[in-house]
Scaffold this motif. Sequence first.
Motif, PDB file in Angstrom:
ATOM      1  N   LEU A  29      52.367  52.546  38.316  1.00 33.40           N
ATOM      2  CA  LEU A  29      51.964  52.433  36.916  1.00 33.40           C
ATOM      3  C   LEU A  29      50.604  53.088  36.691  1.00 33.40           C
ATOM      4  O   LEU A  29      50.381  53.756  35.678  1.00 33.40           O
ATOM      5  CB  LEU A  29      51.926  50.955  36.502  1.00 33.40           C
ATOM      6  N   PHE A  30      49.697  52.930  37.665  1.00 29.57           N
ATOM      7  CA  PHE A  30      48.379  53.552  37.515  1.00 29.57           C
ATOM      8  C   PHE A  30      48.487  55.072  37.536  1.00 29.57           C
ATOM      9  O   PHE A  30      47.808  55.758  36.772  1.00 29.57           O
ATOM     10  CB  PHE A  30      47.420  53.065  38.602  1.00 29.57           C
ATOM     11  N   LYS A  53      51.009  56.757  36.526  1.00 28.22           N
ATOM     12  CA  LYS A  53      51.549  57.162  35.230  1.00 28.22           C
ATOM     13  C   LYS A  53      50.509  57.008  34.125  1.00 28.22           C
ATOM     14  O   LYS A  53      50.484  57.779  33.165  1.00 28.22           O
ATOM     15  CB  LYS A  53      52.797  56.351  34.921  1.00 28.22           C
ATOM     16  N   ALA A  54      49.658  55.997  34.287  1.00 32.72           N
ATOM     17  CA  ALA A  54      48.590  55.821  33.295  1.00 32.72           C
ATOM     18  C   ALA A  54      47.650  57.028  33.312  1.00 32.72           C
ATOM     19  O   ALA A  54      47.197  57.495  32.265  1.00 32.72           O
ATOM     20  CB  ALA A  54      47.817  54.536  33.569  1.00 32.72           C
ATOM     21  N   HIS A  78      48.506  60.084  34.259  1.00 33.84           N
ATOM     22  CA  HIS A  78      49.296  61.158  33.652  1.00 33.84           C
ATOM     23  C   HIS A  78      49.262  61.020  32.122  1.00 33.84           C
ATOM     24  O   HIS A  78      49.043  61.994  31.396  1.00 33.84           O
ATOM     25  CB  HIS A  78      50.732  61.076  34.180  1.00 33.84           C
ATOM     26  N   ALA A  79      49.462  59.789  31.654  1.00 32.37           N
ATOM     27  CA  ALA A  79      49.466  59.541  30.210  1.00 32.37           C
ATOM     28  C   ALA A  79      48.124  59.940  29.587  1.00 32.37           C
ATOM     29  O   ALA A  79      48.079  60.570  28.531  1.00 32.37           O
ATOM     30  CB  ALA A  79      49.765  58.068  29.927  1.00 32.37           C
ATOM     31  N   VAL A 107      48.022  63.684  29.253  1.00 31.42           N
ATOM     32  CA  VAL A 107      48.835  64.334  28.221  1.00 31.42           C
ATOM     33  C   VAL A 107      48.480  63.856  26.820  1.00 31.42           C
ATOM     34  O   VAL A 107      48.651  64.596  25.849  1.00 31.42           O
ATOM     35  CB  VAL A 107      50.366  64.170  28.437  1.00 31.42           C
ATOM     36  N   ALA A 110      47.087  57.045  25.114  1.00 30.90           N
ATOM     37  CA  ALA A 110      46.751  56.186  26.248  1.00 30.90           C
ATOM     38  C   ALA A 110      45.844  55.044  25.807  1.00 30.90           C
ATOM     39  O   ALA A 110      46.053  53.887  26.179  1.00 30.90           O
ATOM     40  CB  ALA A 110      46.076  57.015  27.339  1.00 30.90           C
ATOM     41  N   ARG A 111      44.858  55.354  24.987  1.00 32.84           N
ATOM     42  CA  ARG A 111      43.960  54.289  24.526  1.00 32.84           C
ATOM     43  C   ARG A 111      44.736  53.264  23.703  1.00 32.84           C
ATOM     44  O   ARG A 111      44.494  52.064  23.791  1.00 32.84           O
ATOM     45  CB  ARG A 111      42.832  54.876  23.680  1.00 32.84           C
ATOM     46  N   VAL A 145      47.694  52.221  24.031  1.00 31.41           N
ATOM     47  CA  VAL A 145      48.448  51.243  24.807  1.00 31.41           C
ATOM     48  C   VAL A 145      47.520  50.436  25.710  1.00 31.41           C
ATOM     49  O   VAL A 145      47.984  49.640  26.529  1.00 31.41           O
ATOM     50  CB  VAL A 145      49.581  51.870  25.649  1.00 31.41           C
ATOM     51  N   GLY A 146      46.236  50.650  25.583  1.00 34.51           N
ATOM     52  CA  GLY A 146      45.295  49.803  26.315  1.00 34.51           C
ATOM     53  C   GLY A 146      44.822  50.366  27.646  1.00 34.51           C
ATOM     54  O   GLY A 146      44.247  49.646  28.451  1.00 34.51           O
ATOM     55  N   ILE A 147      45.086  51.664  27.877  1.00 35.22           N
ATOM     56  CA  ILE A 147      44.565  52.299  29.090  1.00 35.22           C
ATOM     57  C   ILE A 147      43.171  52.789  28.744  1.00 35.22           C
ATOM     58  O   ILE A 147      43.022  53.678  27.914  1.00 35.22           O
ATOM     59  CB  ILE A 147      45.428  53.489  29.515  1.00 35.22           C
ATOM     60  N   SER A 148      42.154  52.211  29.358  1.00 32.09           N
ATOM     61  CA  SER A 148      40.823  52.623  28.946  1.00 32.09           C
ATOM     62  C   SER A 148      40.477  53.961  29.590  1.00 32.09           C
ATOM     63  O   SER A 148      40.802  54.225  30.745  1.00 32.09           O
ATOM     64  CB  SER A 148      39.785  51.563  29.287  1.00 32.09           C
ATOM     65  N   THR A 149      39.842  54.809  28.786  1.00 28.48           N
ATOM     66  CA  THR A 149      39.433  56.126  29.272  1.00 28.48           C
ATOM     67  C   THR A 149      38.559  55.975  30.505  1.00 28.48           C
ATOM     68  O   THR A 149      38.657  56.750  31.450  1.00 28.48           O
ATOM     69  CB  THR A 149      38.645  56.849  28.174  1.00 28.48           C
ATOM     70  N   LEU A 185      38.592  53.597  32.761  1.00 28.31           N
ATOM     71  CA  LEU A 185      39.371  53.238  33.946  1.00 28.31           C
ATOM     72  C   LEU A 185      40.049  54.471  34.539  1.00 28.31           C
ATOM     73  O   LEU A 185      39.962  54.731  35.743  1.00 28.31           O
ATOM     74  CB  LEU A 185      40.409  52.178  33.583  1.00 28.31           C
TER      75      LEU A 185
END
Lengths: 345, 244
Positions: free
Chosen positions: A220-221, A223-224, A226-227, A230, A235-236, A238-242, A244
Amino acid sequence: MDADIALILLQDGVVNGAVYALLALSLVLVFSVTRVILIPQGEFVAYGALTYAALDAGKVPGSIWMLGLLGVAACLAGLWSMRHHASRGAVLRLLAGTLLLPAVVIGVTLLLAGRAIGVAGEAVLTVLIVAPMAPYLYDIAFKPLAEASVLTLLIAAVGTHLALMGVGLVLFGPEGFRATAFSDAVLSIGSQTIQGQSIWVVASTATTMLALYLFFGFTLFGKALHATAVNRLGARLVGISTALSGRIAFGLAGVIGAMGGILVAPLTTVYYDSGFLIGLKGFVAAIVGGMVSYPLAALAAVLVGVVESFSTFWASAFKEVIVFTVILPVLLVRSLRSPVAEDEE
Amino acid sequence: MILAATGLHVGYGGAAVLHDVSIQVGRGQIITVIGPNGAGKTTLLNAIMGVHEGRGSLQLAGKDIGRLPVEARVRAGMSLVPEKRELFGSLPVEDNLRLGGFRFRHEPALARRRQLDEVYALFPRLRERRKQLAGTLSGGERQMLAMGRALMSRPDLLMLDEPSLGLAPLIVREIFTIIADLRARSVAILLVEQNARAALQIANYGYVLETGRVTLQGASAELAADPRVVETYLGIAKAVPAPV
Ligand SMILES: Nc1ncnc2c1ncn2[C@@H]1O[C@H](COP(=O)(O)OP(=O)(O)OP(=O)(O)O)[C@@H](O)[C@H]1O
Ligand SMILES: [Mg+2]
């Protein structure tokens, strides 16, 4: 030149190219996730090589103090960025990651330096000392600029590179070091001999590439990351912090850089400023891959290594010139194909 | 009250776009914001989500979220389906959805799987297409994926920016049915729409936003009957099949 010499040069080229390929991959990774052109990648290589050489010689590597210093600075930077919304868990995680981790690594190094911990032990310790510096540097120098233009980020990268090189001179001194080879094994195939070290380099590179492939394809990380590469906004959302993603990308770059350093340490004498040229060749390969394609970058890196080793044979005074000239036609074709390649953000 | 935005001022550089906008969303309600192009509807949602900075007070379920970064707002329980969808085009549908549940990455795989199945139940089309790259989906499927991805984070408040944009009436109806269905599952919804008729039909309450100011608000039945709304937003709008 006869076939034997050509084969020796080819082998040399592939070995160097494998190291450049590692660096090229990490440059592509960091750029696609954070838009930072990681000029200091070469310093991670130099730090890795010199740290490993020091451990190999039974000395305490000076780089542990740099690790501690960067940890403290990253801790302060982290606390500052959390000033409005600090949760206890986040602060504890920050303290553990930036203060506890370096403290433990420094302690272990002081304890083990000078004892025979074997090649693997020295290599692992080297990675533990050098690799965390990269995410710390991200927190200190790049995270606050996350929304800045590629040019601003590049300037920060050049600044980081110069700073690390200067500190490298202080930590390791102006002399060069060379470590002993991992193994003295020599493989003979017909009239050709293959050094154990060469096999190590190529095998480690292949393993790292496989690991990266699995990381991006199946976790998952991965892919995060990768997300983030792209679609940063998606990404932000869905809660993936830049921050991180940036930290993970830099962390991987640190591991790869340190590994590259360990692999070249027995092949060549490394000075505090050797990293730049090594990194630059990885950079040439990454550019050929358009900073986005991993396979292209890896292939180009091997090509760079081979061109380098053949030009060392024919015109050793001009070998760097020849290597960097190779990039010109590529850039030309690229700019003709896509006339406007402006930063789209 | 799940969301209370009070006195929002938002601008781009020097140019002010929103002036003193206040909006409230109650639990289990659908609130709609309608208005002409360029009124600042997208800007409003972006400011609430934290994608864009603004001044004013923002509370989610009574907690001040005005200074949180986007990621922390997602963790606090809100989710935005942006106007441009912002999908991960080079990843398959299922990876897009899994990443939508990123905030629950530490939960056991079983719980995450259940959430995924719930979204698939809501959008069976996505299950059929789960291996397809998001970048190759049709417009309607992209909208479904964007909504599904947002729902993967189990939001208390779901914000939708023009979900009907560029879609055929049949799909619009399907999407609006799902929106009404979500309310029944106690997800509060803040819906920005050009299609005022469809929006007012399913919403409890509505705001009219014009050149950055709330010029009119009220229960949606009242708004739909207001002559100013009828003339500007309903008069020329094409009739859209009502949600079932
Ligand atoms: N990034 C930006 N920089 C400068 N001005 C912007 C930016 N984004 C939007 N604006 C301006 O802010 C105003 C409001 O835009 P916004 O996108 O919020 O409107 P909207 O109500 O969503 O319109 P639409 O119905 O067309 O989507 C417009 O005048 C627009 O030109
Ligand atoms: Mg809009």
